[in-house]
Design a protein around this motif. Structure first.
Motif: not given
Length: 83
Positions: A6-33
């Motif tokens: 997450y960059f710029a103000r998104y990082r500031d608003q969410l209070g997190i710069g990045g994370e890892k999440i497990a890829l599963n069958s329901s996550l096929r596109t960036i929109e799903d994420v």
């Protein structure tokens, strides 16, 4: 596993710069994420629900329809304006 940044103000608003999440069958596109992240609550919906949200896949600009694979890097950031 995918890496999300997450960059710029998104990082500031969410209070997190990045994370890892497990890829599963329901996550096929960036929109799903994005939808899964928005389900976390109001601040996530506010930030990642913006119509002007930009995204990148493996350091290249893309659309939310981009297909993701294990070990991909996804980035969300607000639009940048220049003069």
């Amino acid at each position: 596993m995918i890496l999300i940044s997450y960059f710029a103000r998104y990082r500031d608003q969410l209070g997190i710069g990045g994370e890892k999440i497990a890829l599963n069958s329901s996550l096929r596109t960036i929109e799903d994420v994005r939808q899964q992240l928005c389900a976390r609550g109001p601040i996530w919906q506010q930030v990642l629900g913006e119509s002007s949200l930009m995204c990148a896949l493996n350091h290249e600009l893309c659309t939310p329809a981009a297909v993701i694979e294990d070990f991909d890097e996804v980035a969300f950031f607000p639009p940048v304006t220049g003069g």
